[in-house]
Design a protein around this motif. Structure first.
Motif, PDB file in Angstrom:
ATOM      1  N   GLU A 132       1.102  -1.447   0.037  1.00 40.98           N
ATOM      2  CA  GLU A 132      -0.266  -0.067   0.224  1.00 40.98           C
ATOM      3  C   GLU A 132       1.091   1.035  -0.310  1.00 40.98           C
ATOM      4  O   GLU A 132       1.341   0.958   0.570  1.00 40.98           O
ATOM      5  N   SER A 133       0.711   1.915  -0.349  1.00 41.70           N
ATOM      6  CA  SER A 133       0.757   3.561   0.098  1.00 41.70           C
ATOM      7  C   SER A 133       0.022   4.751  -0.057  1.00 41.70           C
ATOM      8  O   SER A 133      -1.570   4.512  -0.977  1.00 41.70           O
ATOM      9  N   GLY A 134       0.388   6.405  -0.017  1.00 43.21           N
ATOM     10  CA  GLY A 134      -0.710   6.930  -0.329  1.00 43.21           C
ATOM     11  C   GLY A 134      -1.142   7.400   0.821  1.00 43.21           C
ATOM     12  O   GLY A 134      -2.651   8.467   0.926  1.00 43.21           O
ATOM     13  N   LEU A 144      -5.736   5.921  -1.702  1.00 43.00           N
ATOM     14  CA  LEU A 144      -4.158   5.166  -1.691  1.00 43.00           C
ATOM     15  C   LEU A 144      -3.880   4.807  -2.866  1.00 43.00           C
ATOM     16  O   LEU A 144      -5.058   4.083  -3.202  1.00 43.00           O
ATOM     17  N   SER A 145      -3.418   3.334  -2.784  1.00 40.57           N
ATOM     18  CA  SER A 145      -2.595   2.341  -4.019  1.00 40.57           C
ATOM     19  C   SER A 145      -2.345   1.769  -3.543  1.00 40.57           C
ATOM     20  O   SER A 145      -2.043   1.177  -2.020  1.00 40.57           O
ATOM     21  N   CYS A 146      -2.691   0.542  -3.728  1.00 34.93           N
ATOM     22  CA  CYS A 146      -1.887  -0.805  -3.641  1.00 34.93           C
ATOM     23  C   CYS A 146      -2.007  -1.678  -4.848  1.00 34.93           C
ATOM     24  O   CYS A 146      -2.104  -2.054  -6.020  1.00 34.93           O
ATOM     25  N   ASN A 185      -5.585  -0.440 -15.191  1.00 33.99           N
ATOM     26  CA  ASN A 185      -5.754  -1.131 -16.107  1.00 33.99           C
ATOM     27  C   ASN A 185      -5.426  -2.466 -16.979  1.00 33.99           C
ATOM     28  O   ASN A 185      -5.838  -3.473 -16.852  1.00 33.99           O
ATOM     29  N   ALA A 186      -3.520  -2.102 -15.911  1.00 36.96           N
ATOM     30  CA  ALA A 186      -3.358  -4.099 -15.403  1.00 36.96           C
ATOM     31  C   ALA A 186      -4.082  -4.637 -14.723  1.00 36.96           C
ATOM     32  O   ALA A 186      -3.278  -5.930 -14.683  1.00 36.96           O
ATOM     33  N   LYS A 187      -5.063  -4.245 -13.802  1.00 36.56           N
ATOM     34  CA  LYS A 187      -6.380  -4.911 -13.145  1.00 36.56           C
ATOM     35  C   LYS A 187      -5.027  -5.795 -11.906  1.00 36.56           C
ATOM     36  O   LYS A 187      -5.600  -6.489 -10.837  1.00 36.56           O
ATOM     37  N   ASN A 188      -3.789  -5.616 -11.970  1.00 38.45           N
ATOM     38  CA  ASN A 188      -3.225  -5.854 -10.621  1.00 38.45           C
ATOM     39  C   ASN A 188      -2.395  -5.177  -9.334  1.00 38.45           C
ATOM     40  O   ASN A 188      -2.431  -4.868  -8.551  1.00 38.45           O
ATOM     41  N   THR A 189      -3.444  -3.779  -9.894  1.00 40.01           N
ATOM     42  CA  THR A 189      -3.201  -2.116  -8.566  1.00 40.01           C
ATOM     43  C   THR A 189      -4.952  -1.982  -8.054  1.00 40.01           C
ATOM     44  O   THR A 189      -6.208  -1.877  -8.950  1.00 40.01           O
ATOM     45  N   VAL A 190      -5.642  -1.823  -7.128  1.00 37.74           N
ATOM     46  CA  VAL A 190      -6.673  -0.968  -7.020  1.00 37.74           C
ATOM     47  C   VAL A 190      -6.241   0.189  -5.874  1.00 37.74           C
ATOM     48  O   VAL A 190      -5.156   0.633  -5.514  1.00 37.74           O
ATOM     49  N   TYR A 191      -7.623   0.858  -5.985  1.00 35.59           N
ATOM     50  CA  TYR A 191      -6.986   1.762  -5.647  1.00 35.59           C
ATOM     51  C   TYR A 191      -8.016   2.510  -4.681  1.00 35.59           C
ATOM     52  O   TYR A 191      -9.810   1.983  -4.503  1.00 35.59           O
ATOM     53  N   LEU A 192      -8.574   3.995  -3.733  1.00 32.88           N
ATOM     54  CA  LEU A 192      -9.291   4.037  -2.507  1.00 32.88           C
ATOM     55  C   LEU A 192      -9.242   5.583  -3.195  1.00 32.88           C
ATOM     56  O   LEU A 192      -8.362   5.951  -2.350  1.00 32.88           O
ATOM     57  N   GLN A 193      -9.499   6.522  -3.702  1.00 31.19           N
ATOM     58  CA  GLN A 193      -9.968   7.656  -3.488  1.00 31.19           C
ATOM     59  C   GLN A 193     -10.641   7.579  -2.043  1.00 31.19           C
ATOM     60  O   GLN A 193     -12.262   6.871  -2.311  1.00 31.19           O
ATOM     61  N   MET A 194     -10.710   8.798  -1.453  1.00 29.54           N
ATOM     62  CA  MET A 194     -11.527   9.443  -0.155  1.00 29.54           C
ATOM     63  C   MET A 194     -11.202  10.412   0.045  1.00 29.54           C
ATOM     64  O   MET A 194     -10.244  11.498  -0.234  1.00 29.54           O
ATOM     65  N   ASN A 195     -12.993  10.822  -0.186  1.00 32.85           N
ATOM     66  CA  ASN A 195     -13.217  12.552  -0.577  1.00 32.85           C
ATOM     67  C   ASN A 195     -13.886  12.344   1.267  1.00 32.85           C
ATOM     68  O   ASN A 195     -14.640  11.618   2.135  1.00 32.85           O
TER      69      ASN A 195
END
Length: 121
Positions: free
Chosen positions: A6-8, A20-22, A74-84
């Motif tokens: 994870e990062s972000g 957040l990114s994973c 797009n590569a499907k091996n990354t997931v994001y969580l946009q938190m507003n």
């Protein structure tokens, strides 16, 4: 080697945003559901959101609906969580997960090491 990284995370004021990114590696995560859990000090771990392998089906905890958005790269091996519209009660360690995600049991096959999100009031 931990397959999820994870990062972000960071410190943000209430009302602000973080993304957040994973990134997954070493296994066929492109065919797995992925998601996020969180755990605040003194609280039990709780489900936040998840997304299916294609990125088409998402699920959210009620307390983040309308504020958080989960997506896959797009590569499907990354997931994001946009938190507003972050609130102080969103302060927690956020964990990326993958595989069989059991929301009701706060469990999943694979876990990242977590990233700290702190929201100041």
């Amino acid at each position: 080697q931990v397959p999820l990284a994870e990062s972000g995370g960071g410190l943000v004021q209430a009302g602000g945003s973080l993304r957040l990114s994973c990134s997954a590696s070493g296994r066929p995560f492109t065919s797995y559901p992925m998601g996020w859990f969180r755990q605040a000090p003194g609280n039990e771990r709780e489900f936040v959101a998840d997304i299916d392998w294609s990125g088409s089906i998402t699920n959210y905890a009620d307390f983040v609906k309308g504020r958080f958005t989960i997506s896959r790269g797009n590569a499907k091996n990354t997931v994001y969580l946009q938190m507003n519209s972050l609130k102080p009660e969103d302060t927690a360690v956020y964990y990326c997960v993958a595989g069989n995600i059991r929301r009701g049991h706060n469990a999943a096959d694979y876990w990242g090491q977590g990233t700290q999100v702190t929201v100041s009031s």
